[in-house]
Scaffold this motif. Structure first.
Motif, PDB file in Angstrom:
ATOM      1  N   VAL A 131       0.808  -1.216   0.000  1.00  0.00           N
ATOM      2  CA  VAL A 131       0.000   0.000   0.000  1.00  0.00           C
ATOM      3  C   VAL A 131       0.846   1.273   0.000  1.00  0.00           C
ATOM      4  O   VAL A 131       0.326   2.346  -0.303  1.00  0.00           O
ATOM      5  CB  VAL A 131      -1.000   0.016   1.183  1.00  0.00           C
ATOM      6  N   GLY A 132       2.124   1.178   0.276  1.00  0.00           N
ATOM      7  CA  GLY A 132       2.991   2.358   0.239  1.00  0.00           C
ATOM      8  C   GLY A 132       3.539   2.682  -1.136  1.00  0.00           C
ATOM      9  O   GLY A 132       4.185   3.706  -1.335  1.00  0.00           O
ATOM     10  N   ALA A 133       3.278   1.820  -2.100  1.00  0.00           N
ATOM     11  CA  ALA A 133       3.796   2.042  -3.454  1.00  0.00           C
ATOM     12  C   ALA A 133       3.037   3.179  -4.131  1.00  0.00           C
ATOM     13  O   ALA A 133       1.853   3.383  -3.888  1.00  0.00           O
ATOM     14  CB  ALA A 133       3.686   0.766  -4.278  1.00  0.00           C
ATOM     15  N   THR A 134       3.743   3.889  -4.980  1.00  0.00           N
ATOM     16  CA  THR A 134       3.153   4.966  -5.772  1.00  0.00           C
ATOM     17  C   THR A 134       3.531   4.745  -7.233  1.00  0.00           C
ATOM     18  O   THR A 134       4.465   3.990  -7.525  1.00  0.00           O
ATOM     19  CB  THR A 134       3.700   6.343  -5.327  1.00  0.00           C
ATOM     20  N   PRO A 135       2.854   5.419  -8.151  1.00  0.00           N
ATOM     21  CA  PRO A 135       3.246   5.277  -9.552  1.00  0.00           C
ATOM     22  C   PRO A 135       4.717   5.641  -9.780  1.00  0.00           C
ATOM     23  O   PRO A 135       5.409   4.969 -10.558  1.00  0.00           O
ATOM     24  CB  PRO A 135       2.306   6.245 -10.286  1.00  0.00           C
ATOM     25  N   GLU A 136       5.216   6.653  -9.092  1.00  0.00           N
ATOM     26  CA  GLU A 136       6.621   7.046  -9.252  1.00  0.00           C
ATOM     27  C   GLU A 136       7.557   5.938  -8.771  1.00  0.00           C
ATOM     28  O   GLU A 136       8.594   5.675  -9.384  1.00  0.00           O
ATOM     29  CB  GLU A 136       6.904   8.347  -8.499  1.00  0.00           C
ATOM     30  N   ARG A 146      10.448   4.103 -11.012  1.00  0.00           N
ATOM     31  CA  ARG A 146      11.858   3.970 -10.592  1.00  0.00           C
ATOM     32  C   ARG A 146      12.278   2.500 -10.560  1.00  0.00           C
ATOM     33  O   ARG A 146      13.402   2.161 -10.926  1.00  0.00           O
ATOM     34  CB  ARG A 146      12.081   4.638  -9.241  1.00  0.00           C
ATOM     35  N   ALA A 147      11.370   1.637 -10.117  1.00  0.00           N
ATOM     36  CA  ALA A 147      11.682   0.197 -10.103  1.00  0.00           C
ATOM     37  C   ALA A 147      11.907  -0.315 -11.524  1.00  0.00           C
ATOM     38  O   ALA A 147      12.819  -1.104 -11.769  1.00  0.00           O
ATOM     39  CB  ALA A 147      10.555  -0.579  -9.421  1.00  0.00           C
ATOM     40  N   LEU A 148      11.105   0.163 -12.458  1.00  0.00           N
ATOM     41  CA  LEU A 148      11.291  -0.254 -13.851  1.00  0.00           C
ATOM     42  C   LEU A 148      12.608   0.287 -14.398  1.00  0.00           C
ATOM     43  O   LEU A 148      13.315  -0.428 -15.118  1.00  0.00           O
ATOM     44  CB  LEU A 148      10.124   0.209 -14.722  1.00  0.00           C
TER      45      LEU A 148
END
Length: 169
Positions: free
Chosen positions: A109-114, A118-120
């Motif tokens: 739930v802490g993930a954001t589109p940004e 960055r992970a990609l």
């Protein structure tokens, strides 16, 4: 749907109903949706590629918000982790032709589109990797239940549900 990234990278959300600590947690309310619904919305908003929810239980399929390029798959096979569940989906051709896959845990739930973007970027920068898992920094209290131990080069050594180093007393 055209994506700003070429080629598009599928975002896979492995979803398991029988969580050992809190079964059905992905169906729990979170903000104005469910925990799983929130993860799907974040993945859609990142606009990296199609979003694939890979569920182990039909109850989870009903929780997946609809949208362009959102696909829900029921894949009831034994899997020790989300990464294994994704590997089964890849072997069965459920993701289509792709070289890279981004794994977003359904309860992140802490993930954001940004964070997903960055992970990609990190995944694309590592020629030896084909699967990346989104990780979010947090305090010790926030991380209780999810900890990633990383090595140099942003490669994860392992994931643990306990705070690390393990002080389980």
């Amino acid at each position: 749907m055209p994506y700003p990234f070429n080629p598009p990278t599928p975002v896979c959300i492995p979803a398991r109903w029988a969580a050992s600590r809190l079964p059905g947690k992905l169906g729990r309310s979170y903000l104005d949706t469910t925990v799983l619904g929130h993860a799907v919305r974040v993945a859609i908003a990142a606009r990296l590629g199609p979003v694939h929810v890979i569920a182990d239980d039909p109850r989870l399929l009903a929780l997946v918000p609809s949208g362009p390029d959102v696909r829900a798959h029921l894949l009831d096979v034994p899997a020790r982790s989300g990464s294994e569940r994704i590997a089964h989906a890849v072997r069965r051709g459920l993701l289509g032709e792709t070289e890279l896959v981004l794994n977003l845990q359904a309860d992140a739930v802490g993930a954001t589109p940004e964070v997903l973007r960055r992970a990609l970027d990190a995944l694309r920068a590592d020629p030896g990797a084909s699967l990346g898992t989104v990780a979010v920094r947090g305090t010790r209290v926030e991380l209780l239940g999810r900890t990633t131990v990383a090595l140099a080069g942003a490669r994860a050594l392992y994931f643990s549900r306990w705070a690390l180093p393990a002080d389980r007393d």
